[in-house]
Design an enzyme around this catalytic site. Structure first.
Site, PDB file in Angstrom:
ATOM      1  N   ILE A 140       2.615   7.643  -3.549  1.00 12.66           N
ATOM      2  CA  ILE A 140       4.063   7.878  -3.589  1.00 12.66           C
ATOM      3  C   ILE A 140       4.636   7.882  -5.005  1.00 12.66           C
ATOM      4  O   ILE A 140       5.847   7.912  -5.177  1.00 12.66           O
ATOM      5  CB  ILE A 140       4.809   6.834  -2.740  1.00 12.66           C
ATOM      6  CG1 ILE A 140       4.528   5.411  -3.244  1.00 12.66           C
ATOM      7  CG2 ILE A 140       4.442   6.979  -1.258  1.00 12.66           C
ATOM      8  CD1 ILE A 140       5.380   4.340  -2.592  1.00 12.66           C
ATOM      9  N   LYS A 141       3.776   7.862  -6.008  1.00 11.17           N
ATOM     10  CA  LYS A 141       4.282   7.838  -7.382  1.00 11.17           C
ATOM     11  C   LYS A 141       4.760   9.223  -7.822  1.00 11.17           C
ATOM     12  O   LYS A 141       4.721  10.183  -7.062  1.00 11.17           O
ATOM     13  CB  LYS A 141       3.185   7.314  -8.322  1.00 11.17           C
ATOM     14  CG  LYS A 141       2.851   5.835  -8.125  1.00 11.17           C
ATOM     15  CD  LYS A 141       4.055   4.948  -8.312  1.00 11.17           C
ATOM     16  CE  LYS A 141       3.716   3.473  -8.426  1.00 11.17           C
ATOM     17  NZ  LYS A 141       3.021   2.901  -7.270  1.00 11.17           N
ATOM     18  N   ASN A 142       5.212   9.329  -9.070  1.00 15.46           N
ATOM     19  CA  ASN A 142       5.781  10.581  -9.570  1.00 15.46           C
ATOM     20  C   ASN A 142       4.800  11.734  -9.468  1.00 15.46           C
ATOM     21  O   ASN A 142       5.194  12.875  -9.239  1.00 15.46           O
ATOM     22  CB  ASN A 142       6.274  10.401 -11.000  1.00 15.46           C
ATOM     23  CG  ASN A 142       7.541   9.571 -11.063  1.00 15.46           C
ATOM     24  OD1 ASN A 142       8.121   9.219 -10.033  1.00 15.46           O
ATOM     25  ND2 ASN A 142       7.987   9.247 -12.267  1.00 15.46           N
TER      26      ASN A 142
END
Length: 376
Positions: A181-183
Protein backbone atom coordinates in the site's frame (compact mmCIF):
# COMPACT_ATOMS: atom_id res chain seq x y z
CA UNK A 1 -17.08 0.24 1.25
CA UNK A 2 -14.53 3.00 0.74
CA UNK A 3 -11.26 1.31 1.58
CA UNK A 4 -8.62 2.90 3.78
CA UNK A 5 -5.84 1.74 1.49
CA UNK A 6 -5.20 -0.77 -1.27
CA UNK A 7 -2.68 -2.00 -3.79
CA UNK A 8 -3.15 -0.41 -7.20
CA UNK A 9 -1.75 -2.62 -9.96
CA UNK A 10 -2.62 -3.17 -13.60
CA UNK A 11 -1.91 -5.30 -16.64
CA UNK A 12 1.67 -4.02 -16.81
CA UNK A 13 2.51 -5.61 -13.46
CA UNK A 14 0.73 -8.84 -14.43
CA UNK A 15 2.70 -9.05 -17.68
CA UNK A 16 5.97 -8.35 -15.85
CA UNK A 17 5.29 -11.15 -13.36
CA UNK A 18 4.28 -13.52 -16.15
CA UNK A 19 7.55 -12.85 -17.95
CA UNK A 20 9.53 -13.77 -14.84
CA UNK A 21 7.43 -16.89 -14.26
CA UNK A 22 7.29 -18.24 -17.80
CA UNK A 23 10.26 -16.82 -19.66
CA UNK A 24 13.07 -16.07 -17.26
CA UNK A 25 12.57 -19.21 -15.18
CA UNK A 26 14.37 -17.83 -12.13
CA UNK A 27 12.23 -16.44 -9.32
CA UNK A 28 14.85 -15.58 -6.73
CA UNK A 29 17.24 -12.63 -6.65
CA UNK A 30 18.69 -12.01 -10.07
CA UNK A 31 18.60 -9.69 -13.06
CA UNK A 32 15.21 -8.09 -12.27
CA UNK A 33 16.46 -7.02 -8.85
CA UNK A 34 19.63 -5.69 -10.44
CA UNK A 35 17.57 -3.63 -12.90
CA UNK A 36 15.19 -2.38 -10.19
CA UNK A 37 18.11 -1.17 -8.09
CA UNK A 38 19.60 0.57 -11.12
CA UNK A 39 16.30 2.26 -11.94
CA UNK A 40 15.83 3.44 -8.35
CA UNK A 41 19.35 4.86 -8.44
CA UNK A 42 18.58 6.70 -11.67
CA UNK A 43 15.31 8.01 -10.23
CA UNK A 44 17.02 9.33 -7.10
CA UNK A 45 20.10 10.55 -8.93
CA UNK A 46 22.57 8.50 -6.88
CA UNK A 47 25.32 6.04 -7.72
CA UNK A 48 24.17 2.54 -8.65
CA UNK A 49 26.08 1.07 -5.71
CA UNK A 50 24.09 3.20 -3.25
CA UNK A 51 20.87 1.17 -3.65
CA UNK A 52 20.29 -2.19 -1.97
CA UNK A 53 16.87 -3.83 -2.34
CA UNK A 54 15.62 -6.18 0.36
CA UNK A 55 12.52 -8.18 1.24
CA UNK A 56 10.71 -5.47 3.25
CA UNK A 57 11.00 -2.02 4.76
CA UNK A 58 11.49 -3.66 8.14
CA UNK A 59 14.39 -5.70 6.75
CA UNK A 60 15.91 -2.47 5.44
CA UNK A 61 15.71 -0.85 8.88
CA UNK A 62 17.04 -3.99 10.59
CA UNK A 63 20.09 -4.25 8.34
CA UNK A 64 20.75 -0.52 8.60
CA UNK A 65 20.74 -0.63 12.40
CA UNK A 66 22.83 -3.80 12.47
CA UNK A 67 25.41 -2.08 10.27
CA UNK A 68 25.98 0.78 12.73
CA UNK A 69 25.04 -0.52 16.20
CA UNK A 70 25.88 -3.46 18.42
CA UNK A 71 24.43 -5.25 21.45
CA UNK A 72 23.67 -2.73 24.19
CA UNK A 73 23.86 0.34 21.97
CA UNK A 74 20.92 2.75 21.88
CA UNK A 75 18.96 4.25 19.00
CA UNK A 76 16.73 7.31 19.41
CA UNK A 77 13.35 6.84 17.73
CA UNK A 78 9.90 8.43 18.08
CA UNK A 79 7.47 6.19 19.94
CA UNK A 80 4.77 7.34 17.51
CA UNK A 81 5.63 4.98 14.66
CA UNK A 82 4.79 1.54 13.37
CA UNK A 83 6.18 -1.37 15.39
CA UNK A 84 8.66 -2.18 12.61
CA UNK A 85 10.91 0.72 13.63
CA UNK A 86 11.28 -0.59 17.17
CA UNK A 87 11.49 -4.24 16.12
CA UNK A 88 14.29 -3.46 13.68
CA UNK A 89 16.31 -1.86 16.47
CA UNK A 90 15.75 -4.55 19.08
CA UNK A 91 16.34 -7.35 16.53
CA UNK A 92 19.83 -5.92 16.09
CA UNK A 93 20.54 -6.22 19.80
CA UNK A 94 20.30 -2.48 20.29
CA UNK A 95 17.78 -0.68 22.51
CA UNK A 96 15.13 1.63 21.06
CA UNK A 97 14.93 4.81 23.12
CA UNK A 98 11.41 6.20 22.84
CA UNK A 99 11.21 9.92 22.09
CA UNK A 100 8.33 12.37 22.08
CA UNK A 101 6.92 14.08 19.00
CA UNK A 102 5.96 17.61 18.10
CA UNK A 103 2.22 18.19 18.34
CA UNK A 104 2.00 20.04 15.03
CA UNK A 105 3.98 17.78 12.66
CA UNK A 106 3.83 14.48 14.63
CA UNK A 107 7.54 13.93 13.98
CA UNK A 108 10.41 13.43 16.42
CA UNK A 109 10.89 16.12 19.06
CA UNK A 110 14.56 16.96 18.56
CA UNK A 111 15.00 18.67 21.93
CA UNK A 112 13.53 15.69 23.75
CA UNK A 113 15.66 13.30 21.69
CA UNK A 114 18.79 15.24 22.68
CA UNK A 115 17.83 14.97 26.35
CA UNK A 116 17.80 11.16 26.02
CA UNK A 117 21.31 10.84 24.57
CA UNK A 118 23.76 8.76 26.63
CA UNK A 119 27.24 7.39 26.03
CA UNK A 120 25.54 4.32 24.52
CA UNK A 121 23.61 6.26 21.88
CA UNK A 122 24.83 5.35 18.40
CA UNK A 123 22.09 6.52 16.05
CA UNK A 124 18.91 8.51 15.63
CA UNK A 125 16.02 7.20 13.53
CA UNK A 126 13.71 10.03 12.46
CA UNK A 127 10.42 8.74 11.04
CA UNK A 128 8.98 10.71 8.13
CA UNK A 129 5.45 10.24 9.40
CA UNK A 130 2.74 10.64 6.75
CA UNK A 131 5.45 11.37 4.15
CA UNK A 132 6.55 14.46 6.05
CA UNK A 133 10.37 14.94 6.22
CA UNK A 134 10.61 17.61 8.92
CA UNK A 135 13.63 19.43 10.37
CA UNK A 136 16.25 17.43 8.49
CA UNK A 137 18.93 20.10 8.95
CA UNK A 138 18.37 20.11 12.72
CA UNK A 139 18.44 16.32 12.88
CA UNK A 140 21.73 16.13 11.02
CA UNK A 141 23.23 18.92 13.14
CA UNK A 142 22.26 16.98 16.27
CA UNK A 143 23.81 13.83 14.82
CA UNK A 144 27.03 15.67 13.96
CA UNK A 145 27.23 17.21 17.44
CA UNK A 146 27.10 13.81 19.13
CA UNK A 147 28.70 11.74 16.33
CA UNK A 148 25.55 9.73 15.68
CA UNK A 149 24.50 7.88 12.55
CA UNK A 150 21.18 8.91 11.02
CA UNK A 151 18.86 6.16 9.80
CA UNK A 152 15.87 7.80 8.12
CA UNK A 153 12.72 5.68 8.33
CA UNK A 154 11.36 6.90 5.00
CA UNK A 155 8.81 4.08 4.61
CA UNK A 156 6.11 6.66 3.79
CA UNK A 157 8.34 8.92 1.75
CA UNK A 158 9.30 7.42 -1.61
CA UNK A 159 8.85 10.09 -4.28
CA UNK A 160 9.03 12.97 -1.80
CA UNK A 161 11.60 15.76 -1.90
CA UNK A 162 13.24 18.13 0.57
CA UNK A 163 14.60 21.46 -0.71
CA UNK A 164 14.12 20.16 -4.27
CA UNK A 165 16.23 17.05 -3.62
CA UNK A 166 14.56 13.67 -3.53
CA UNK A 167 14.50 11.85 -0.21
CA UNK A 168 17.17 9.19 -0.64
CA UNK A 169 19.37 11.37 -2.84
CA UNK A 170 21.18 12.82 0.19
CA UNK A 171 21.72 11.95 3.85
CA UNK A 172 23.32 9.11 5.75
CA UNK A 173 21.20 5.92 5.57
CA UNK A 174 17.69 6.07 4.15
CA UNK A 175 15.23 3.15 4.31
CA UNK A 176 12.19 2.80 2.06
CA UNK A 177 9.25 0.38 2.07
CA UNK A 178 7.60 -0.98 -1.07
CA UNK A 179 4.88 -3.04 0.59
CA UNK A 180 1.44 -3.41 -0.93
CA UNK A 181 0.00 0.00 0.00
CA UNK A 182 2.99 2.34 -0.16
CA UNK A 183 3.55 5.08 -2.76
CA UNK A 184 4.90 2.35 -5.03
CA UNK A 185 4.76 -1.36 -4.27
CA UNK A 186 6.79 -4.37 -5.22
CA UNK A 187 4.29 -6.64 -3.48
CA UNK A 188 6.66 -6.81 -0.55
CA UNK A 189 10.03 -5.15 -0.44
CA UNK A 190 12.19 -2.30 0.66
CA UNK A 191 15.48 -0.58 -0.04
CA UNK A 192 18.47 0.87 1.78
CA UNK A 193 20.10 3.93 0.23
CA UNK A 194 23.53 5.04 1.40
CA UNK A 195 26.72 6.47 -0.08
CA UNK A 196 28.76 4.83 2.70
CA UNK A 197 30.66 2.05 0.92
CA UNK A 198 31.26 0.09 4.12
CA UNK A 199 27.52 0.08 4.91
CA UNK A 200 26.74 -0.87 1.31
CA UNK A 201 28.99 -3.92 1.58
CA UNK A 202 27.63 -4.95 4.96
CA UNK A 203 23.95 -4.80 3.97
CA UNK A 204 24.51 -6.45 0.57
CA UNK A 205 26.10 -9.45 2.26
CA UNK A 206 23.68 -9.49 5.20
CA UNK A 207 20.62 -9.72 2.94
CA UNK A 208 22.07 -12.98 1.55
CA UNK A 209 22.68 -14.78 4.86
CA UNK A 210 26.00 -13.01 5.30
CA UNK A 211 27.60 -14.72 2.31
CA UNK A 212 30.36 -12.39 1.23
CA UNK A 213 30.19 -10.90 -2.29
CA UNK A 214 27.24 -13.11 -3.30
CA UNK A 215 25.27 -10.21 -4.79
CA UNK A 216 27.35 -10.00 -7.98
CA UNK A 217 26.99 -13.71 -8.64
CA UNK A 218 23.23 -13.62 -8.10
CA UNK A 219 22.89 -10.77 -10.57
CA UNK A 220 24.81 -12.78 -13.17
CA UNK A 221 22.63 -15.85 -12.62
CA UNK A 222 25.18 -17.77 -10.55
CA UNK A 223 25.56 -18.89 -6.93
CA UNK A 224 28.41 -18.96 -4.42
CA UNK A 225 29.30 -22.51 -3.40
CA UNK A 226 32.70 -22.08 -1.75
CA UNK A 227 32.00 -18.98 0.35
CA UNK A 228 32.88 -17.17 3.56
CA UNK A 229 30.64 -15.67 6.26
CA UNK A 230 31.98 -13.33 8.92
CA UNK A 231 28.83 -11.48 10.07
CA UNK A 232 25.25 -12.41 10.95
CA UNK A 233 23.01 -12.42 7.90
CA UNK A 234 19.40 -13.10 7.01
CA UNK A 235 17.31 -14.28 4.12
CA UNK A 236 16.32 -10.71 3.30
CA UNK A 237 16.94 -10.51 -0.43
CA UNK A 238 14.27 -9.29 -2.86
CA UNK A 239 12.93 -11.72 -5.46
CA UNK A 240 12.77 -11.19 -9.21
CA UNK A 241 8.97 -11.41 -8.99
CA UNK A 242 8.76 -8.52 -6.55
CA UNK A 243 11.34 -6.49 -8.46
CA UNK A 244 9.35 -6.93 -11.68
CA UNK A 245 6.30 -5.42 -9.98
CA UNK A 246 8.36 -2.59 -8.53
CA UNK A 247 9.88 -1.68 -11.89
CA UNK A 248 6.43 -1.17 -13.42
CA UNK A 249 5.21 0.77 -10.39
CA UNK A 250 8.19 3.11 -10.55
CA UNK A 251 7.18 4.09 -14.10
CA UNK A 252 3.77 5.23 -12.80
CA UNK A 253 4.89 7.15 -9.72
CA UNK A 254 5.35 10.65 -11.11
CA UNK A 255 2.68 10.40 -13.82
CA UNK A 256 -0.18 8.66 -11.98
CA UNK A 257 0.33 7.81 -8.33
CA UNK A 258 1.91 11.01 -7.00
CA UNK A 259 -0.43 13.49 -8.76
CA UNK A 260 -3.49 11.50 -7.68
CA UNK A 261 -2.43 11.24 -4.04
CA UNK A 262 -1.57 14.93 -3.90
CA UNK A 263 -4.87 15.97 -5.51
CA UNK A 264 -6.97 13.86 -3.14
CA UNK A 265 -5.09 15.06 -0.05
CA UNK A 266 -5.52 18.67 -1.19
CA UNK A 267 -9.30 18.21 -1.41
CA UNK A 268 -9.38 16.75 2.10
CA UNK A 269 -7.48 19.76 3.43
CA UNK A 270 -9.77 22.24 1.71
CA UNK A 271 -12.89 20.54 3.08
CA UNK A 272 -11.68 19.91 6.63
CA UNK A 273 -9.26 22.72 7.45
CA UNK A 274 -11.91 25.15 8.72
CA UNK A 275 -13.44 22.68 11.15
CA UNK A 276 -12.29 23.77 14.62
CA UNK A 277 -12.69 20.22 15.95
CA UNK A 278 -10.04 18.95 13.53
CA UNK A 279 -6.29 19.51 13.32
CA UNK A 280 -4.42 18.50 10.19
CA UNK A 281 -0.69 17.83 10.75
CA UNK A 282 1.53 20.67 9.60
CA UNK A 283 3.73 19.68 6.68
CA UNK A 284 7.29 20.78 6.01
CA UNK A 285 7.29 23.93 3.84
CA UNK A 286 10.60 22.94 2.26
CA UNK A 287 9.22 19.59 1.12
CA UNK A 288 7.36 18.16 -1.86
CA UNK A 289 5.10 15.57 -0.27
CA UNK A 290 3.51 12.54 -1.91
CA UNK A 291 1.13 11.52 0.90
CA UNK A 292 1.06 7.84 1.78
CA UNK A 293 -1.64 8.29 4.46
CA UNK A 294 -3.94 11.14 5.46
CA UNK A 295 -4.19 11.42 9.25
CA UNK A 296 -6.21 14.02 11.12
CA UNK A 297 -6.64 14.77 14.81
CA UNK A 298 -10.11 14.85 16.37
CA UNK A 299 -9.80 17.43 19.13
CA UNK A 300 -13.10 17.08 20.99
CA UNK A 301 -12.69 13.56 22.38
CA UNK A 302 -14.97 12.01 19.77
CA UNK A 303 -12.34 10.13 17.75
CA UNK A 304 -13.75 6.69 18.51
CA UNK A 305 -17.33 7.85 17.91
CA UNK A 306 -16.42 9.24 14.49
CA UNK A 307 -14.49 6.12 13.60
CA UNK A 308 -17.56 3.97 14.34
CA UNK A 309 -19.84 6.41 12.50
CA UNK A 310 -17.69 6.30 9.39
CA UNK A 311 -17.49 2.51 9.45
CA UNK A 312 -21.30 2.35 9.76
CA UNK A 313 -21.51 4.54 6.65
CA UNK A 314 -19.18 2.44 4.55
CA UNK A 315 -15.86 4.17 5.22
CA UNK A 316 -12.81 2.33 6.53
CA UNK A 317 -10.45 4.28 8.78
CA UNK A 318 -7.24 3.54 10.64
CA UNK A 319 -5.21 4.63 13.66
CA UNK A 320 -1.57 5.29 12.76
CA UNK A 321 -0.12 4.45 15.33
CA UNK A 322 -0.27 3.02 18.82
CA UNK A 323 2.85 4.36 20.57
CA UNK A 324 5.47 1.67 21.02
CA UNK A 325 6.26 2.60 24.62
CA UNK A 326 2.70 1.46 25.47
CA UNK A 327 3.40 -2.06 24.17
CA UNK A 328 4.46 -4.73 26.65
CA UNK A 329 7.74 -5.53 24.90
CA UNK A 330 8.90 -1.92 24.99
CA UNK A 331 7.06 -0.72 28.08
CA UNK A 332 9.04 1.62 30.29
CA UNK A 333 7.11 2.95 33.26
CA UNK A 334 9.71 5.67 33.73
CA UNK A 335 9.00 7.03 30.25
CA UNK A 336 6.08 9.44 30.07
CA UNK A 337 5.51 10.91 26.65
CA UNK A 338 2.57 13.23 27.23
CA UNK A 339 2.27 14.63 23.71
CA UNK A 340 2.57 11.22 22.08
CA UNK A 341 -0.10 9.73 24.32
CA UNK A 342 -2.41 12.69 23.73
CA UNK A 343 -2.03 12.39 19.96
CA UNK A 344 -2.73 8.65 20.08
CA UNK A 345 -6.18 9.36 21.52
CA UNK A 346 -6.94 11.87 18.75
CA UNK A 347 -5.43 10.43 15.58
CA UNK A 348 -7.61 9.06 12.80
CA UNK A 349 -6.45 8.07 9.32
CA UNK A 350 -8.82 8.65 6.42
CA UNK A 351 -8.93 6.69 3.14
CA UNK A 352 -6.20 7.60 0.66
CA UNK A 353 -5.04 5.64 -2.40
CA UNK A 354 -4.93 6.25 -6.16
CA UNK A 355 -8.13 4.31 -6.85
CA UNK A 356 -10.24 6.73 -4.81
CA UNK A 357 -12.45 9.20 -6.65
CA UNK A 358 -12.89 12.85 -5.79
CA UNK A 359 -16.51 12.17 -4.87
CA UNK A 360 -15.26 9.65 -2.27
CA UNK A 361 -13.26 12.41 -0.58
CA UNK A 362 -16.25 14.75 -0.62
CA UNK A 363 -18.43 12.00 0.88
CA UNK A 364 -15.99 11.17 3.70
CA UNK A 365 -15.41 14.84 4.51
CA UNK A 366 -19.14 15.58 4.55
CA UNK A 367 -19.74 12.74 7.00
CA UNK A 368 -17.05 14.02 9.35
CA UNK A 369 -18.15 17.65 9.21
CA UNK A 370 -21.79 16.71 9.69
CA UNK A 371 -21.02 14.52 12.72
CA UNK A 372 -18.97 17.31 14.27
CA UNK A 373 -21.70 19.87 13.63
CA UNK A 374 -19.67 21.90 11.17
CA UNK A 375 -21.28 23.53 8.12
CA UNK A 376 -19.49 25.79 5.67
Amino acid sequence: MIRLSKSVVGTEEVEAITKVLLQDGYLGMGKEVDLFEEEIANYLGVKRSSVVCVSSGTAALHLAVQAVARQGDEVLVPSFTFISSFQAISASGATPVACNIYKDSLTIDIEHAESRITNRTKAIMPVHYASNPVNLEKIYRLAAKYKLRVIEDAAHCFGCSYQSSKIGSFGDIICFSFDGIKNITSGEGGAIITSDEKIQSLVKDARLLGIMSDTEKRFSGKRSWDFEVVDQGYRYHMSNIFAAIGREQLKKLDTVFAPTRIKLATIYKELLCKNSSIAIPVTEKKAYIVPHIFPIRILNGKRDEIKQYLEANGVQTGIHYKPNHLLSLYSDKKTKLDVTEEIYKEILTLPLHPDLKEEDIYYVSELINRYLGYTD
